[in-house]
Scaffold this motif. Structure first.
Motif, PDB file in Angstrom:
ATOM      1  N   PRO A   1     -20.189 -20.407 -16.652  1.00  0.00           N
ATOM      2  CA  PRO A   1     -19.734 -21.604 -15.933  1.00  0.00           C
ATOM      3  C   PRO A   1     -19.242 -22.731 -16.838  1.00  0.00           C
ATOM      4  CG  PRO A   1     -22.119 -21.334 -15.752  1.00  0.00           C
ATOM      5  CD  PRO A   1     -21.585 -20.060 -16.308  1.00  0.00           C
ATOM      6  N   ALA A   2     -19.618 -22.733 -18.106  1.00  0.00           N
ATOM      7  CA  ALA A   2     -19.131 -23.779 -19.013  1.00  0.00           C
ATOM      8  C   ALA A   2     -17.602 -23.810 -19.036  1.00  0.00           C
ATOM      9  CB  ALA A   2     -19.677 -23.560 -20.424  1.00  0.00           C
ATOM     10  N   HIS A   3     -16.968 -22.650 -18.888  1.00  0.00           N
ATOM     11  CA  HIS A   3     -15.502 -22.586 -18.875  1.00  0.00           C
ATOM     12  C   HIS A   3     -14.942 -23.314 -17.653  1.00  0.00           C
ATOM     13  CE1 HIS A   3     -14.746 -19.802 -22.217  1.00  0.00           C
ATOM     14  NE2 HIS A   3     -15.841 -19.157 -21.850  1.00  0.00           N
ATOM     15  N   SER A   4     -15.579 -23.115 -16.506  1.00  0.00           N
ATOM     16  CA  SER A   4     -15.123 -23.792 -15.287  1.00  0.00           C
ATOM     17  C   SER A   4     -15.333 -25.298 -15.393  1.00  0.00           C
ATOM     18  CB  SER A   4     -15.855 -23.243 -14.067  1.00  0.00           C
ATOM     19  OG  SER A   4     -15.378 -21.958 -13.723  1.00  0.00           O
ATOM     20  N   ARG A   5     -16.454 -25.681 -15.978  1.00  0.00           N
ATOM     21  CA  ARG A   5     -16.718 -27.118 -16.137  1.00  0.00           C
ATOM     22  C   ARG A   5     -15.674 -27.759 -17.039  1.00  0.00           C
ATOM     23  NH1 ARG A   5     -22.701 -25.200 -17.104  1.00  0.00           N
ATOM     24  NH2 ARG A   5     -23.348 -24.883 -14.933  1.00  0.00           N
ATOM     25  N   GLU A   6     -15.229 -27.011 -18.050  1.00  0.00           N
ATOM     26  CA  GLU A   6     -14.174 -27.506 -18.944  1.00  0.00           C
ATOM     27  C   GLU A   6     -12.853 -27.670 -18.187  1.00  0.00           C
ATOM     28  OE1 GLU A   6     -11.769 -26.116 -22.997  1.00  0.00           O
ATOM     29  OE2 GLU A   6     -13.429 -24.898 -22.240  1.00  0.00           O
ATOM     30  N   LEU A   7     -12.524 -26.709 -17.332  1.00  0.00           N
ATOM     31  CA  LEU A   7     -11.317 -26.821 -16.506  1.00  0.00           C
ATOM     32  C   LEU A   7     -11.399 -28.054 -15.617  1.00  0.00           C
ATOM     33  CD1 LEU A   7     -10.634 -23.167 -15.238  1.00  0.00           C
ATOM     34  CD2 LEU A   7      -9.133 -24.537 -16.708  1.00  0.00           C
ATOM     35  N   ALA A   8     -12.528 -28.214 -14.937  1.00  0.00           N
ATOM     36  CA  ALA A   8     -12.681 -29.334 -13.996  1.00  0.00           C
ATOM     37  C   ALA A   8     -12.621 -30.680 -14.723  1.00  0.00           C
ATOM     38  CB  ALA A   8     -13.992 -29.194 -13.236  1.00  0.00           C
ATOM     39  N   ALA A   9     -13.202 -30.734 -15.922  1.00  0.00           N
ATOM     40  CA  ALA A   9     -13.189 -31.988 -16.685  1.00  0.00           C
ATOM     41  C   ALA A   9     -11.786 -32.317 -17.181  1.00  0.00           C
ATOM     42  CB  ALA A   9     -14.146 -31.883 -17.873  1.00  0.00           C
ATOM     43  N   GLY A  10     -10.970 -31.292 -17.407  1.00  0.00           N
ATOM     44  CA  GLY A  10      -9.644 -31.502 -17.969  1.00  0.00           C
ATOM     45  C   GLY A  10      -8.568 -31.834 -16.949  1.00  0.00           C
ATOM     46  N   ILE A  11      -8.807 -31.490 -15.691  1.00  0.00           N
ATOM     47  CA  ILE A  11      -7.797 -31.698 -14.640  1.00  0.00           C
ATOM     48  C   ILE A  11      -8.139 -32.961 -13.857  1.00  0.00           C
ATOM     49  CG2 ILE A  11      -6.781 -30.746 -12.531  1.00  0.00           C
ATOM     50  CD1 ILE A  11      -7.394 -27.937 -13.662  1.00  0.00           C
ATOM     51  N   PRO A  12      -7.235 -33.934 -13.838  1.00  0.00           N
ATOM     52  CA  PRO A  12      -7.529 -35.204 -13.169  1.00  0.00           C
ATOM     53  C   PRO A  12      -7.922 -35.005 -11.699  1.00  0.00           C
ATOM     54  CG  PRO A  12      -5.531 -35.397 -14.488  1.00  0.00           C
ATOM     55  CD  PRO A  12      -5.907 -33.949 -14.496  1.00  0.00           C
ATOM     56  N   GLY A  13      -9.063 -35.564 -11.318  1.00  0.00           N
ATOM     57  CA  GLY A  13      -9.492 -35.532  -9.926  1.00  0.00           C
ATOM     58  C   GLY A  13      -9.987 -34.194  -9.420  1.00  0.00           C
ATOM     59  N   ALA A  14     -10.139 -33.223 -10.300  1.00  0.00           N
ATOM     60  CA  ALA A  14     -10.572 -31.892  -9.844  1.00  0.00           C
ATOM     61  C   ALA A  14     -11.992 -31.944  -9.293  1.00  0.00           C
ATOM     62  CB  ALA A  14     -10.494 -30.890 -10.986  1.00  0.00           C
ATOM     63  N   GLU A  15     -12.201 -31.138  -8.260  1.00  0.00           N
ATOM     64  CA  GLU A  15     -13.530 -30.992  -7.652  1.00  0.00           C
ATOM     65  C   GLU A  15     -14.172 -29.722  -8.212  1.00  0.00           C
ATOM     66  OE1 GLU A  15     -15.523 -30.032  -3.255  1.00  0.00           O
ATOM     67  OE2 GLU A  15     -13.351 -30.348  -3.437  1.00  0.00           O
ATOM     68  N   LEU A  16     -15.427 -29.819  -8.627  1.00  0.00           N
ATOM     69  CA  LEU A  16     -16.149 -28.661  -9.158  1.00  0.00           C
ATOM     70  C   LEU A  16     -17.234 -28.228  -8.180  1.00  0.00           C
ATOM     71  CD1 LEU A  16     -16.819 -26.701 -11.556  1.00  0.00           C
ATOM     72  CD2 LEU A  16     -18.400 -28.476 -12.362  1.00  0.00           C
ATOM     73  N   VAL A  17     -17.209 -26.948  -7.812  1.00  0.00           N
ATOM     74  CA  VAL A  17     -18.256 -26.366  -6.973  1.00  0.00           C
ATOM     75  C   VAL A  17     -18.884 -25.213  -7.751  1.00  0.00           C
ATOM     76  CG1 VAL A  17     -18.737 -25.068  -4.863  1.00  0.00           C
ATOM     77  CG2 VAL A  17     -17.156 -26.992  -4.779  1.00  0.00           C
ATOM     78  N   GLU A  18     -20.206 -25.172  -7.794  1.00  0.00           N
ATOM     79  CA  GLU A  18     -20.891 -24.094  -8.511  1.00  0.00           C
ATOM     80  C   GLU A  18     -21.562 -23.161  -7.502  1.00  0.00           C
ATOM     81  OE1 GLU A  18     -23.235 -25.448 -11.799  1.00  0.00           O
ATOM     82  OE2 GLU A  18     -21.524 -26.524 -12.675  1.00  0.00           O
ATOM     83  N   ILE A  19     -21.263 -21.880  -7.633  1.00  0.00           N
ATOM     84  CA  ILE A  19     -21.803 -20.868  -6.728  1.00  0.00           C
ATOM     85  C   ILE A  19     -22.645 -19.887  -7.533  1.00  0.00           C
ATOM     86  CG2 ILE A  19     -21.182 -18.932  -5.215  1.00  0.00           C
ATOM     87  CD1 ILE A  19     -18.825 -20.535  -4.214  1.00  0.00           C
ATOM     88  N   GLN A  20     -23.821 -19.581  -7.020  1.00  0.00           N
ATOM     89  CA  GLN A  20     -24.727 -18.658  -7.713  1.00  0.00           C
ATOM     90  C   GLN A  20     -24.209 -17.236  -7.539  1.00  0.00           C
ATOM     91  OE1 GLN A  20     -28.818 -19.304  -6.608  1.00  0.00           O
ATOM     92  NE2 GLN A  20     -28.887 -21.312  -7.566  1.00  0.00           N
ATOM     93  N   SER A  21     -23.478 -16.780  -8.544  1.00  0.00           N
ATOM     94  CA  SER A  21     -22.838 -15.471  -8.482  1.00  0.00           C
ATOM     95  C   SER A  21     -22.483 -15.031  -9.887  1.00  0.00           C
ATOM     96  CB  SER A  21     -21.563 -15.560  -7.635  1.00  0.00           C
ATOM     97  OG  SER A  21     -20.785 -14.387  -7.747  1.00  0.00           O
ATOM     98  N   GLY A  22     -22.365 -13.729 -10.076  1.00  0.00           N
ATOM     99  CA  GLY A  22     -21.752 -13.205 -11.276  1.00  0.00           C
ATOM    100  C   GLY A  22     -20.240 -13.299 -11.151  1.00  0.00           C
ATOM    101  N   HIS A  23     -19.541 -12.587 -12.038  1.00  0.00           N
ATOM    102  CA  HIS A  23     -18.080 -12.663 -12.056  1.00  0.00           C
ATOM    103  C   HIS A  23     -17.468 -12.095 -10.769  1.00  0.00           C
ATOM    104  CE1 HIS A  23     -14.551 -13.655 -14.382  1.00  0.00           C
ATOM    105  NE2 HIS A  23     -14.015 -12.468 -14.192  1.00  0.00           N
TER     106      HIS A  23
END
Length: 261
Positions: free
Chosen positions: A212-234
């Motif tokens: 998930p660190a990769h997704s958090r990096e995407l969300a932090a880099g894109i202005p106004g992006a919404e981040l949702v975390e789901i308990q799942s594997g790939h």
């Protein structure tokens, strides 16, 4: 590279373009939610070279070319503007498509994705790529080990686990080597700040392949992006199908707007 990737067009309504993952396909990555998405949207799902019915490429894949081809297919299918749902490698394809065709893309949903591989992902790609030269069942064992969420994996009986590995081994697309090489070459980090459309980033919190660190990096880099975390594997389409579909549908109706065509 092929002239046009094989693709499905399903449903009616606002446009939704699908960008699948490496070693995947539209059916393999989105099959569990395709009918539901087509209930509200015109869904266009292209398969990369060597996946589905698209012939394998005789040359390395290039992110610009793949992104441009997906947009071209959507336009040919009659979509003037559309949201893009990207999964894994498809998140980089989606970001690049939005960067290169900002007048066409109305929103992004980036699931289990990354801006560029870190050392952990690079090692996984190296192993995956080398295994592809040999026994496909070993590839499937590695992918199951790396990508499946622990809770989902450990809930399988021995026979279910064997069946899952057999199923995956039979599914590995012939274009996987070129697709895995494309993942290794991806770096969209410099273009994230220029993304100006509503963006939903879906992190898969039990994912050993693309943590998930990769997704958090995407969300932090894109202005106004919404981040949702789901308990799942790939493999979120199997492990958390209903929750994934729910956040996609909520985002499409609220942020992108059903009136967009």
């Amino acid at each position: 590279m092929t002239n046009h990737f094989a693709h499905v067009v399903r449903g009616s309504g606002p446009g939704l373009l699908l960008a699948h993952g490496a070693g995947g396909s539209v059916e393999g990555n989105f099959g569990s939610i395709l009918d539901d998405l087509a209930g509200t949207h015109t869904v266009v799902g292209p398969d990369y070279p060597g996946s589905g019915a698209t012939p394998r490429s005789t040359e390395p894949l290039d992110l610009d070319t793949v992104a441009d081809e997906l947009v071209s297919i959507a336009l040919d299918a009659g979509l003037e503007r559309f949201a893009i749902l990207g999964y894994s490698l498809g998140t980089a394809v989606a970001v690049r498509a939005a960067t290169r065709h900002p007048d066409r893309v109305t929103g992004l949903i980036l699931t289990a994705g990354f801006a560029k591989p870190d050392n952990r992902l690079r090692l996984a790609l190296d192993i995956w790529r080398e295994l592809l030269d040999g026994d496909r069942r070993l590839v499937a064992k590695f992918a199951t080990f790396a990508a499946t969420g622990g809770q989902h994996l450990n809930a399988l009986s021995p026979s279910e686990l064997e069946a899952a590995i057999d199923g995956l081994a039979g599914f590995i697309p012939e274009g996987s080597p070129e697709q895995v090489d494309l993942v290794a070459s991806v770096d969209t980090s410099a273009e994230l700040a220029a993304i100006a459309v509503p963006t939903l980033v879906v992190a898969t919190t039990r994912d050993g392949l693309v943590p998930p660190a990769h997704s958090r990096e995407l969300a932090a880099g894109i202005p106004g992006a919404e981040l949702v975390e789901i308990q799942s594997g790939h493999g979120i389409g199997v492990e958390a199908r209903d929750e994934w579909l729910g956040v996609i549908q909520k985002f499409l109706s609220a942020s992108v707007g059903e009136g967009t065509d």
